[in-house]
Design a protein around this motif. Structure first.
Motif, PDB file in Angstrom:
ATOM      1  N   SER A   1      38.351  18.940  32.941  1.00 32.95           N
ATOM      2  CA  SER A   1      37.579  19.457  31.812  1.00 32.95           C
ATOM      3  C   SER A   1      36.828  18.312  31.157  1.00 32.95           C
ATOM      4  N   ASP A   2      35.530  18.453  31.078  1.00 34.34           N
ATOM      5  CA  ASP A   2      34.664  17.490  30.396  1.00 34.34           C
ATOM      6  C   ASP A   2      34.452  18.042  28.989  1.00 34.34           C
ATOM      7  N   VAL A   3      35.133  17.456  28.017  1.00 30.04           N
ATOM      8  CA  VAL A   3      35.131  17.972  26.653  1.00 30.04           C
ATOM      9  C   VAL A   3      34.255  17.095  25.770  1.00 30.04           C
ATOM     10  N   ASP A   4      33.221  17.700  25.209  1.00 29.99           N
ATOM     11  CA  ASP A   4      32.368  16.992  24.254  1.00 29.99           C
ATOM     12  C   ASP A   4      33.213  16.713  23.016  1.00 29.99           C
ATOM     13  N   SER A   5      33.449  15.448  22.735  1.00 23.87           N
ATOM     14  CA  SER A   5      34.280  15.089  21.582  1.00 23.87           C
ATOM     15  C   SER A   5      33.487  14.257  20.580  1.00 23.87           C
ATOM     16  N   SER A   6      32.248  14.665  20.381  1.00 20.52           N
ATOM     17  CA  SER A   6      31.362  13.918  19.485  1.00 20.52           C
ATOM     18  C   SER A   6      31.384  14.455  18.053  1.00 20.52           C
ATOM     19  N   GLU A   7      32.131  15.506  17.823  1.00 22.38           N
ATOM     20  CA  GLU A   7      32.166  16.126  16.499  1.00 22.38           C
ATOM     21  C   GLU A   7      33.326  15.581  15.671  1.00 22.38           C
ATOM     22  N   GLN A   8      33.579  16.243  14.555  1.00 22.19           N
ATOM     23  CA  GLN A   8      34.718  15.884  13.713  1.00 22.19           C
ATOM     24  C   GLN A   8      36.014  16.214  14.440  1.00 22.19           C
ATOM     25  N   GLU A   9      37.099  15.580  14.004  1.00 22.23           N
ATOM     26  CA  GLU A   9      38.393  15.726  14.677  1.00 22.23           C
ATOM     27  C   GLU A   9      38.815  17.176  14.859  1.00 22.23           C
ATOM     28  N   SER A  10      38.640  18.010  13.844  1.00 21.05           N
ATOM     29  CA  SER A  10      39.094  19.403  13.947  1.00 21.05           C
ATOM     30  C   SER A  10      38.322  20.158  15.025  1.00 21.05           C
ATOM     31  N   VAL A  11      37.033  19.904  15.139  1.00 20.53           N
ATOM     32  CA  VAL A  11      36.222  20.549  16.179  1.00 20.53           C
ATOM     33  C   VAL A  11      36.638  20.037  17.554  1.00 20.53           C
ATOM     34  N   ASN A  12      36.818  18.729  17.665  1.00 22.53           N
ATOM     35  CA  ASN A  12      37.249  18.142  18.942  1.00 22.53           C
ATOM     36  C   ASN A  12      38.605  18.693  19.362  1.00 22.53           C
ATOM     37  N   PHE A  13      39.530  18.813  18.415  1.00 23.21           N
ATOM     38  CA  PHE A  13      40.863  19.321  18.711  1.00 23.21           C
ATOM     39  C   PHE A  13      40.785  20.756  19.218  1.00 23.21           C
ATOM     40  N   THR A  14      39.950  21.563  18.595  1.00 22.95           N
ATOM     41  CA  THR A  14      39.762  22.948  19.039  1.00 22.95           C
ATOM     42  C   THR A  14      39.221  22.981  20.460  1.00 22.95           C
ATOM     43  N   ARG A  15      38.292  22.092  20.784  1.00 21.32           N
ATOM     44  CA  ARG A  15      37.735  22.034  22.144  1.00 21.32           C
ATOM     45  C   ARG A  15      38.800  21.619  23.167  1.00 21.32           C
ATOM     46  N   ILE A  16      39.659  20.696  22.788  1.00 18.68           N
ATOM     47  CA  ILE A  16      40.736  20.262  23.682  1.00 18.68           C
ATOM     48  C   ILE A  16      41.702  21.419  23.924  1.00 18.68           C
ATOM     49  N   LEU A  17      42.097  22.106  22.861  1.00 21.20           N
ATOM     50  CA  LEU A  17      42.989  23.252  23.024  1.00 21.20           C
ATOM     51  C   LEU A  17      42.369  24.323  23.913  1.00 21.20           C
ATOM     52  N   SER A  18      41.077  24.525  23.746  1.00 22.93           N
ATOM     53  CA  SER A  18      40.382  25.504  24.586  1.00 22.93           C
ATOM     54  C   SER A  18      40.398  25.083  26.055  1.00 22.93           C
ATOM     55  N   ALA A  19      40.153  23.789  26.320  1.00 22.58           N
ATOM     56  CA  ALA A  19      40.170  23.287  27.699  1.00 22.58           C
ATOM     57  C   ALA A  19      41.537  23.475  28.327  1.00 22.58           C
ATOM     58  N   LEU A  20      42.588  23.378  27.518  1.00 23.07           N
ATOM     59  CA  LEU A  20      43.953  23.562  28.018  1.00 23.07           C
ATOM     60  C   LEU A  20      44.339  25.044  28.121  1.00 23.07           C
ATOM     61  N   GLY A  21      43.487  25.896  27.555  1.00 28.05           N
ATOM     62  CA  GLY A  21      43.805  27.326  27.533  1.00 28.05           C
ATOM     63  C   GLY A  21      44.852  27.673  26.483  1.00 28.05           C
ATOM     64  N   TRP A  22      44.952  26.839  25.447  1.00 27.69           N
ATOM     65  CA  TRP A  22      45.961  27.030  24.401  1.00 27.69           C
ATOM     66  C   TRP A  22      45.387  27.605  23.121  1.00 27.69           C
ATOM     67  N   ASN A  23      44.199  28.160  23.162  1.00 23.58           N
ATOM     68  CA  ASN A  23      43.594  28.659  21.921  1.00 23.58           C
ATOM     69  C   ASN A  23      43.933  30.093  21.640  1.00 23.58           C
TER      70      ASN A  23
END
Length: 139
Positions: A117-139
Motif C-alpha cells: 500500500s502506497d499511502v499518501d502521508s502528507s497531511e496532518q497526523e489524524s488524516v494520515n492515521f485514517t489512511r493507514i487504517l484504511s490500507a490495513l482494512g481496519w476502518n
C-alpha cells in the motif's frame, strides 16, 4: 556504527534481530522501519512470506514535508542528535532515496503473500492515521 550520523545499521545485524523477534512471536506483528534496504526486503520475503501475510505500508511523503516535520520536531525541543545537523538530515534523506527506495520499488512489484500500500502521508497526523487504517482494512 554511526547511527547518529544518519547511517543505517548493517543488514545482517538488523535481519538477525528481526529473525529473533519473528521466530518467537506467534500471530501478527508490525515492523516499523523495516525493511530499509533491498537485501533486507529480499531476506524478509525469502524467509517469511510463506509463514506470514506480509503487508507493506509505504508512507509516501515528499522531501519538503520530511524537512518541515524534522524542523518542527527541532523547534519543539527534540533531543535527537541526528535532527540537529543539516548535513546529517540531508544524508538521511539521500540514503532513503538511494537505499530504501529500491527496496520499496521491489516490494511494490512482488506477488504472493505480499500486499503493498502506497499511502499518501502528507497531511496532518489524524488524516494520515485514517489512511493507514484504511490500507490495513481496519476502518
Amino acid at each position: 556504527i554511526a547511527i547518529a550520523g544518519g547511517n543505517l545499521i548493517p543488514d545482517e545485524m538488523v535481519c538477525d534481530l528481526i529473525a529473533t523477534t519473528l521466530d518467537k512471536t506467534p500471530g501478527d506483528i508490525i515492523l516499523d522501519g523495516f525493511p530499509r534496504t533491498l537485501p533486507q526486503a529480499q531476506w524478509l520475503v525469502r524467509n517469511y512470506a510463506n509463514k506470514y501475510d506480509i503487508h507493506v505500508i509505504y508512507l509516501n511523503v515528499s522531501d519538503e514535508i520530511m524537512l518541515r516535520r524534522i524542523n518542527k520536531r527541532k523547534s519543539e525541543g527534540s533531543t535527537r542528535r541526528d535532527d540537529s545537523n543539516t548535513d546529517i538530515v540531508r544524508h538521511r534523506i539521500d540514503t532513503f532515496h538511494e537505499t530504501t527506495m529500491p527496496a520499496i520499488r521491489w516490494l511494490a512489484t512482488r506477488a504472493g503473500n505480499i500486499t503493498f500500500s502506497d499511502v499518501d502521508s502528507s497531511e496532518q497526523e489524524s488524516v494520515n492515521f485514517t489512511r493507514i487504517l484504511s490500507a490495513l482494512g481496519w476502518n
